[in-house]
Design a protein around this motif. Structure first.
Motif, PDB file in Angstrom:
ATOM      1  N   VAL A   1       0.835  -1.209   0.000  1.00 37.05           N
ATOM      2  CA  VAL A   1       0.000   0.000   0.000  1.00 37.05           C
ATOM      3  C   VAL A   1       0.864   1.250   0.000  1.00 37.05           C
ATOM      4  O   VAL A   1       0.582   2.218  -0.730  1.00 37.05           O
ATOM      5  CB  VAL A   1      -0.954  -0.012   1.220  1.00 37.05           C
ATOM      6  CG1 VAL A   1      -1.652   1.342   1.375  1.00 37.05           C
ATOM      7  CG2 VAL A   1      -1.988  -1.117   1.061  1.00 37.05           C
ATOM      8  N   ALA A   2       1.934   1.257   0.794  1.00 38.30           N
ATOM      9  CA  ALA A   2       2.814   2.427   0.848  1.00 38.30           C
ATOM     10  C   ALA A   2       3.473   2.684  -0.507  1.00 38.30           C
ATOM     11  O   ALA A   2       3.591   3.833  -0.947  1.00 38.30           O
ATOM     12  CB  ALA A   2       3.874   2.240   1.932  1.00 38.30           C
ATOM     13  N   LEU A   3       3.902   1.609  -1.181  1.00 36.13           N
ATOM     14  CA  LEU A   3       4.520   1.775  -2.498  1.00 36.13           C
ATOM     15  C   LEU A   3       3.512   2.306  -3.516  1.00 36.13           C
ATOM     16  O   LEU A   3       3.816   3.217  -4.298  1.00 36.13           O
ATOM     17  CB  LEU A   3       5.111   0.446  -2.971  1.00 36.13           C
ATOM     18  CG  LEU A   3       6.356  -0.042  -2.228  1.00 36.13           C
ATOM     19  CD1 LEU A   3       6.755  -1.440  -2.704  1.00 36.13           C
ATOM     20  CD2 LEU A   3       7.521   0.931  -2.413  1.00 36.13           C
ATOM     21  N   LEU A   4       2.304   1.751  -3.504  1.00 32.63           N
ATOM     22  CA  LEU A   4       1.279   2.203  -4.448  1.00 32.63           C
ATOM     23  C   LEU A   4       0.889   3.655  -4.189  1.00 32.63           C
ATOM     24  O   LEU A   4       0.767   4.456  -5.130  1.00 32.63           O
ATOM     25  CB  LEU A   4       0.049   1.303  -4.355  1.00 32.63           C
ATOM     26  CG  LEU A   4       0.220  -0.135  -4.859  1.00 32.63           C
ATOM     27  CD1 LEU A   4      -1.047  -0.942  -4.601  1.00 32.63           C
ATOM     28  CD2 LEU A   4       0.558  -0.148  -6.347  1.00 32.63           C
TER      29      LEU A   4
ATOM     30  N   ARG B   1       3.609   6.003  -5.312  1.00 33.71           N
ATOM     31  CA  ARG B   1       3.530   6.267  -6.760  1.00 33.71           C
ATOM     32  C   ARG B   1       2.397   7.241  -7.066  1.00 33.71           C
ATOM     33  O   ARG B   1       2.526   8.124  -7.921  1.00 33.71           O
ATOM     34  CB  ARG B   1       3.306   4.944  -7.513  1.00 33.71           C
ATOM     35  CG  ARG B   1       4.474   3.981  -7.443  1.00 33.71           C
ATOM     36  CD  ARG B   1       5.670   4.487  -8.235  1.00 33.71           C
ATOM     37  NE  ARG B   1       5.364   4.637  -9.639  1.00 33.71           N
ATOM     38  CZ  ARG B   1       5.506   3.681 -10.561  1.00 33.71           C
ATOM     39  NH1 ARG B   1       5.932   2.482 -10.184  1.00 33.71           N
ATOM     40  NH2 ARG B   1       5.234   3.911 -11.835  1.00 33.71           N
ATOM     41  N   LEU B   2       1.272   7.047  -6.369  1.00 30.71           N
ATOM     42  CA  LEU B   2       0.131   7.944  -6.564  1.00 30.71           C
ATOM     43  C   LEU B   2       0.491   9.365  -6.156  1.00 30.71           C
ATOM     44  O   LEU B   2       0.124  10.333  -6.825  1.00 30.71           O
ATOM     45  CB  LEU B   2      -1.060   7.449  -5.732  1.00 30.71           C
ATOM     46  CG  LEU B   2      -2.366   8.226  -5.887  1.00 30.71           C
ATOM     47  CD1 LEU B   2      -2.976   7.961  -7.268  1.00 30.71           C
ATOM     48  CD2 LEU B   2      -3.353   7.833  -4.801  1.00 30.71           C
ATOM     49  N   SER B   3       1.234   9.493  -5.059  1.00 26.20           N
ATOM     50  CA  SER B   3       1.627  10.816  -4.587  1.00 26.20           C
ATOM     51  C   SER B   3       2.534  11.537  -5.572  1.00 26.20           C
ATOM     52  O   SER B   3       2.457  12.761  -5.721  1.00 26.20           O
ATOM     53  CB  SER B   3       2.339  10.670  -3.232  1.00 26.20           C
ATOM     54  OG  SER B   3       2.864  11.895  -2.796  1.00 26.20           O
ATOM     55  N   ALA B   4       3.401  10.783  -6.246  1.00 23.48           N
ATOM     56  CA  ALA B   4       4.327  11.385  -7.194  1.00 23.48           C
ATOM     57  C   ALA B   4       3.721  11.580  -8.581  1.00 23.48           C
ATOM     58  O   ALA B   4       4.343  12.205  -9.443  1.00 23.48           O
ATOM     59  CB  ALA B   4       5.584  10.519  -7.303  1.00 23.48           C
TER      60      ALA B   4
ATOM     61  N   ARG C   1       0.023  15.549  -7.488  1.00 23.29           N
ATOM     62  CA  ARG C   1       0.382  16.972  -7.591  1.00 23.29           C
ATOM     63  C   ARG C   1      -0.860  17.856  -7.585  1.00 23.29           C
ATOM     64  O   ARG C   1      -0.847  18.945  -7.006  1.00 23.29           O
ATOM     65  CB  ARG C   1       1.218  17.197  -8.848  1.00 23.29           C
ATOM     66  CG  ARG C   1       2.596  16.547  -8.786  1.00 23.29           C
ATOM     67  CD  ARG C   1       3.515  17.079  -9.856  1.00 23.29           C
ATOM     68  NE  ARG C   1       3.120  16.647 -11.186  1.00 23.29           N
ATOM     69  CZ  ARG C   1       3.532  15.531 -11.759  1.00 23.29           C
ATOM     70  NH1 ARG C   1       4.339  14.702 -11.105  1.00 23.29           N
ATOM     71  NH2 ARG C   1       3.153  15.211 -12.985  1.00 23.29           N
ATOM     72  N   VAL C   2      -1.921  17.386  -8.211  1.00 21.18           N
ATOM     73  CA  VAL C   2      -3.172  18.151  -8.186  1.00 21.18           C
ATOM     74  C   VAL C   2      -3.731  18.207  -6.760  1.00 21.18           C
ATOM     75  O   VAL C   2      -4.213  19.259  -6.315  1.00 21.18           O
ATOM     76  CB  VAL C   2      -4.212  17.547  -9.150  1.00 21.18           C
ATOM     77  CG1 VAL C   2      -5.563  18.226  -8.979  1.00 21.18           C
ATOM     78  CG2 VAL C   2      -3.740  17.682 -10.585  1.00 21.18           C
TER      79      VAL C   2
END
Length: 302
Positions: free
Chosen positions: A147-150, A153-156, A161-162
């Protein structure tokens, strides 16, 4: 002692998952959510009922809990779309209390305050308690890592960014052409889904759930975990969760530090120690132990 330490590691994993879910909603999206324990409860009840009553496979129950909480989170986000700050906090806190009251009174579904027992867990009844705790610790922390990795990736991604742009200034994001409501609903759904997954795992680890297990104090601990670890970062959310569980469980042995105290005094010393430790962390590192990195765009020509 080994079983106890492994059980605490499992609970640290639950808190880490909840902190990761909150990080999407609050850390990235800037939406205050004090209804964490409500989604945590929904996830536990959904998975427990599907596996016990309808005989679903356990993994299917966990996935159903995630999807159900994501759907409920989207609905809550739409309803509270125009609320901000304290108003949003109050409404989400009320949502969690409504879920707890429904679980207490809808006896036909949740068995009321008696709760639901005999919830199956992977290997329960076959493995020894130590082996079961070890297996579940591996499952929970494997889930935390994935979950942290996914979410990292979502955060980056452009989506992340939005969300940061909405967090910093919602009006500017709207002027830039971003559909603010849609992004808020999506962020709330993702975060709520992770909270529901944590609740489902808790139900199958504990084998018993009841409304009294879902107190607002859990939400406070998770908010503290995210704040202390570093709002906006996935690593900070996980670290803060481990820190909070270490403080809350480590201080159980406060009576050994100061002999001659009555049990009531030990409990008071324990709560005071937790509060002082967290105050020190937030005072010395107000941005969190692992703060979010500031992203800047260079305008200099290459």
């Amino acid at each position: 002692m080994e079983s106890y330490l492994l059980a605490m590691a499992v609970f640290a994993g639950f808190y880490a998952l909840m902190a990761l879910g909150l990080n999407v909603i609050f850390g990235l999206g800037g939406m205050i959510n004090l209804g964490l324990v409500g989604f945590y409860a929904i996830g536990g009840y959904v998975s427990a009922l599907l596996v016990l009553k309808l005989h679903w496979p356990m993994l299917a129950g966990w996935l159903a809990a995630l999807l159900a909480c994501a759907a409920v989170g989207a609905v809550v986000a739409v309803i509270t779309a125009r609320l901000k700050g304290d108003y949003l906090a109050i409404v989400t806190l009320g949502f969690a209390e409504v879920i707890r009251l429904v679980a207490s009174n809808e006896i036909w579904l949740t068995n009321g305050t008696d709760g639901i027992s005999a919830i199956p867990g992977p290997g329960r009844g076959v493995l020894s308690p130590l082996q079961f705790n070890l297996l579940f610790a591996a499952i929970v922390w494997g889930t935390v890592v994935v979950v942290a990795l996914l979410l990292g990736r979502l955060s980056a991604s452009p989506f992340g960014r939005v969300l940061r742009a909405i967090r910093e200034d919602e009006m500017i994001a709207a002027v830039a052409g971003k559909k603010v409501l849609r992004f808020k609903v999506q962020a709330f759904a993702v975060g709520a889904g992770v909270l529901g997954l944590a609740g489902a795992l808790y139900a199958h680890f504990n084998a018993y759930i009841a409304p009294d297990a879902y107190q607002p104090l859990i939400t406070i601990y998770v908010v503290l975990a995210l704040t202390a670890g570093g709002t906006g970062t996935m690593r900070g959310a996980v670290l803060g969760a481990v820190l909070v569980v270490f403080l809350t469980e480590g201080t159980r042995f406060a009576g050994n530090w100061v002999p001659g105290l009555a049990p009531v005094q030990v409990a008071a010393l324990r709560e005071a120690s937790i509060g002082i430790a967290l105050i020190l962390v937030l005072y010395l590192r107000p941005q969190g132990i692992l703060p979010e990195r500031t992203r800047t765009l260079s305008l200099e020509p290459r």
